[in-house]
Write an enzyme that holds these catalytic residues in place. Structure first.
Site, PDB file in Angstrom:
ATOM      1  N   ARG A  66       0.801  -1.217   0.000  1.00  0.00           N
ATOM      2  CA  ARG A  66       0.000   0.000   0.000  1.00  0.00           C
ATOM      3  C   ARG A  66       0.842   1.278   0.000  1.00  0.00           C
ATOM      4  O   ARG A  66       0.718   2.125  -0.857  1.00  0.00           O
ATOM      5  CB  ARG A  66      -0.842   0.018   1.276  1.00  0.00           C
ATOM      6  N   LYS A  94      25.641  -7.843   1.921  1.00  0.00           N
ATOM      7  CA  LYS A  94      26.675  -7.677   0.907  1.00  0.00           C
ATOM      8  C   LYS A  94      27.806  -6.808   1.429  1.00  0.00           C
ATOM      9  O   LYS A  94      28.798  -6.586   0.756  1.00  0.00           O
ATOM     10  CB  LYS A  94      26.093  -7.000  -0.345  1.00  0.00           C
TER      11      LYS A  94
END
Lengths: 320, 428
Positions: A66, A94
């Site tokens: 939403r 990462k």
């Protein structure tokens, strides 16, 4: 401080991070501006050129349907170019820090970040560390704040109830983990409602919740008396595994909103929910889809409110 | 070694109940006399201490110097230099180094690194359990023989009370002091802020006082059961002070300290989401702060510690809950102690005792006093001198202090460690 961070020297909106530190005039200004956008969505051409040539990055470190969709639509209706990115929190796995992510995007000459993050304070942190010309809009940070949601709720309340002064508002459910509740409480207090009542078991209330300026009830039947606005909060499944609640069914029995319980509130009370709804857990389908529910109206209003906030935050640059 | 004459200073030595203007005479690294000049004394150096206070060098009960696996945060060289400039002549190093101080090799390495940095008195605290994992006992006796002054599990939890009981029994068998920061792992629930108005407003994971007081109560019970000497470190709240008071009245052999910033800062001082204030235990309420002050003034808390935790910039660069907790605090110890005196929370003598005489008593070392025959650890400071906390004055590699940029009163002008000048602000 929070309020200085999000306002420029003339008191205009620079970032939108939290309701805290924003005064009634400014909140009303946002609501009024949203009002001017509300008819637009129903027109043939759903666009104004207010942010033409601007680049807005939707940076969602946490899932959302939403909020992300309405922010994207709001930006597009203001004619901005929008880049929406879902960055799983594990992107830090990462090895790239939040700040590096932000700096990389900043190097691509963007004008605004809309940020959702699972950690409280993430939006403040980004706002503190971005270049001065970039605006940061908080689309929800951890358990801290979700100020655009609160503003669309205020907009919806004003649409129906016209005035805040005599309203009694109940917020029901998981207040402890809810950024929506924290922002709603601040907005409602700033706009001057008569009473805010939080209704939940103690396990779902933060310590010293009364310091937020609310009254407290642990009983839905008692708590709903004289209420004009009923706001339900989503109950996350993990609350059971962390021993905050015994079961969904017991929760529904005590704090679930049914037609019968809703009758205790004022007859013209409205029912709100920031979504997504857990039918049969915090709210019965008959209420969610019933005549007093304004849940879908909230969603529609989300676009206008987010347009207003983005436009105002860009105005400070004299560019809009 | 050279003879040194410190003259005309106001000598405050709480252990010997001395507060008068006079001279301190040092030879061969030891205090040889106060006031009366020894016969044949030929000082190689005279330190003028007019308008200065001359007191025992400070002893810090909880420090991190980083280095080894954490050398990007700070080094023994940088942090011992910071300690020297703060008048601190003895440091107790928490065992959560990388690698952990749970073998004699690491304990010896710590002492060697300190010596290489030109700072002799770093006492390693041995890990209570292997790798601080809270499961198996460390070789405490060997670690004691390698120079460890106490045992501690730093901020890591001990798996269960049975293991804690056995660790305490074993420590007591070798007359080892347990240094214990009470914190219930489950109740603190990865929190980062005091459970109060602040954490509620900002939606931060919170730590209730009970996380500290319950762990404290359990350890007090075990202290009685096992006969282990326990020093409770870095207490942060009112109810902990009350519990220590009761335990002492009851006759338990326990002592306690608080980190000095806890006596100055509360949750109300935290700028929203400013990670510089992220510290464990968290900054608590005004009432807690007042009780810690009251506890220090009444001898319930025996000493103050720095709880020094220097960090690199990256450690504090993030959203508040994700940043690393800790304050770089060696260099603010003296001005913050003097501020307690200026605010009439304690007397100057109490302040100095809490940093010298009392920690020496807790550690059972011949230090913390200007007693003839003791190692000449001396701090000379100007109580009136203002200085700004900035990169010109700051020695620690960790700039993570909430006092950055502020002007503080009280500056160490000269520090002697075992009769050797390890810090000198100007020509002495």
């Amino acid at each position: 401080m929070a309020d200085n961070l999000q306002l420029n020297s003339e008191g205009k909106l620079r970032h939108f991070l939290t309701i805290e530190g924003l005064n009634k005039n400014l909140l009303t200004e946002i609501l009024d501006m949203a009002e001017s956008f509300i008819g637009m969505s129903e027109q043939k051409v759903k666009k104004v050129p207010l942010l033409r040539g601007k680049t807005i990055v939707n940076l969602f470190f946490e899932n959302s349907t939403r909020t992300r969709a309405t922010f994207e639509l709001a930006a597009k209706r203001l004619s901005a170019d929008v880049l929406s990115m879902s960055i799983a929190t594990s992107s830090t796995s990462k090895g790239e820090s939040l700040l590096d992510t932000i700096r990389n995007l900043q190097a691509m000459y963007v004008d605004m970040f809309v940020v959702r993050h699972s950690i409280s304070g993430a939006a403040h942190f980004i706002a503190r560390h971005t270049a001065p010309h970039i605006s940061v809009i908080n689309a929800g940070d951890g358990q801290h704040a979700h100020p655009t949601q609160a503003m669309l709720d205020m907009f919806t309340i004003r649409q129906i109830k016209k005035d805040f002064a005599n309203l009694r508002v109940a917020i029901i459910g998981d207040i402890l983990h809810s950024r929506v509740a924290r922002s709603q409480i601040q907005a409602l207090n700033t706009l001057g409602v008569a009473e805010i009542r939080v209704i939940a078991p103690k396990t779902l209330l933060p310590a010293h919740v009364e310091t937020l300026g609310v009254s407290v009830s642990h009983n839905l039947t008692e708590g709903l008396k004289d209420i004009d606005v009923v706001t339900m909060l989503r109950l996350q499944k993990e609350r059971m595994s962390s021993a905050l609640l015994p079961s969904e069914s017991e929760y529904f029995k005590c704090f679930g909103l049914t037609e019968e319980k809703l009758k205790i509130a004022k007859p013209d009370a409205i029912v709100m929910h920031p979504g997504p709804i857990n039918r049969g857990v915090e709210i019965d389908s008959k209420v969610a889809d019933g005549p007093q529910s304004v849940i879908l109206k909230q969603v529609s209003n989300g676009i206008a409110i987010r347009m207003a906030i983005m436009a105002m935050a860009m105005q400070k640059q004299g560019l809009a | 070694m050279d003879q040194i004459h410190i003259r005309d200073g106001r000598i405050i030595d709480p252990a010997n109940e001395i507060d008068r203007t006079g001279s301190v005479y040092i030879a061969d690294g030891k205090i040889i006399s106060i006031t009366n000049e020894p016969a044949g004394f030929k000082p190689a150096q005279v330190i003028e201490a007019k308008n200065r206070i001359v007191c025992p060098g400070f002893i810090d009960l909880s420090t991190r110097l980083r280095d080894m696996g954490h050398s990007r945060k700070a080094t023994f060289k940088s942090e011992t230099c910071a300690a020297a400039s703060a008048g601190i002549t003895t440091l107790c190093l928490q065992p959560d180094t990388a690698p952990v101080i749970d073998t004699t090799a690491v304990a010896e390495l710590v002492r060697e690194l300190a010596k290489k940095a030109g700072y002799d008195q770093v006492y390693p605290i041995a890990a209570l359990t292997q790798k601080l994992e809270g499961a198996e006992l460390s070789s405490m006796l060997s670690l004691k023989q390698a120079g460890c002054i106490a045992v501690s599990n730093a901020n890591e939890p001990v798996k269960n009370l049975l293991i804690l009981r056995r660790a305490m029994e074993y420590a007591a068998s070798h007359d080892l002091l347990l240094m214990f920061r009470p914190n219930d792992f489950w109740l603190s629930n990865n929190g980062c802020a005091h459970e109060g108005a602040f954490s509620t407003r900002y939606g931060l994971p919170s730590i209730p006082e009970a996380a500290e007081t319950i762990a404290l109560a359990q350890c007090l019970e075990l202290a009685e059961l096992t006969g282990c000497r326990v020093h409770f470190g870095q207490l942060s709240c009112k109810r902990s002070v009350i519990k220590i008071h009761q335990a002492k009245k009851y006759g338990l052999n326990v002592t306690a300290d608080a980190a000095i910033h806890q006596l100055h800062l509360t949750e109300n001082d935290i700028a929203p989401f400013d990670s510089i204030y992220h510290v464990l235990p968290p900054l608590r309420s005004q009432t807690d702060k007042q009780y810690l002050r009251h506890g220090l003034a009444n001898g319930i808390l025996d000493s103050l510690c720095s709880d020094h935790q220097p960090h690199d910039i990256d450690a504090k660069l993030g959203a508040f809950p994700e940043t690393e907790p800790g304050i770089s605090s060696l260099e603010t110890v003296l001005p913050l102690m003097l501020k307690l005196v200026a605010e009439k929370a304690i007397t100057l003598e109490q302040g100095i005792a809490s940093l010298s005489k009392n920690p020496a008593r807790i550690l059972r070392i011949n230090s913390g006093a200007l007693t003839p025959g003791f190692s000449a650890d001396v701090c000379i400071f100007d109580p009136e001198r203002d200085w700004q906390v900035n990169s010109d004055n700051w020695k620690s590699l960790g700039a993570n202090t909430p006092f950055w940029g502020r002007t503080l009163k009280g500056r160490v002008t000269c520090t002697l460690q075992a009769g050797r000048i390890i810090h000198c602000l100007e020509e002495c």
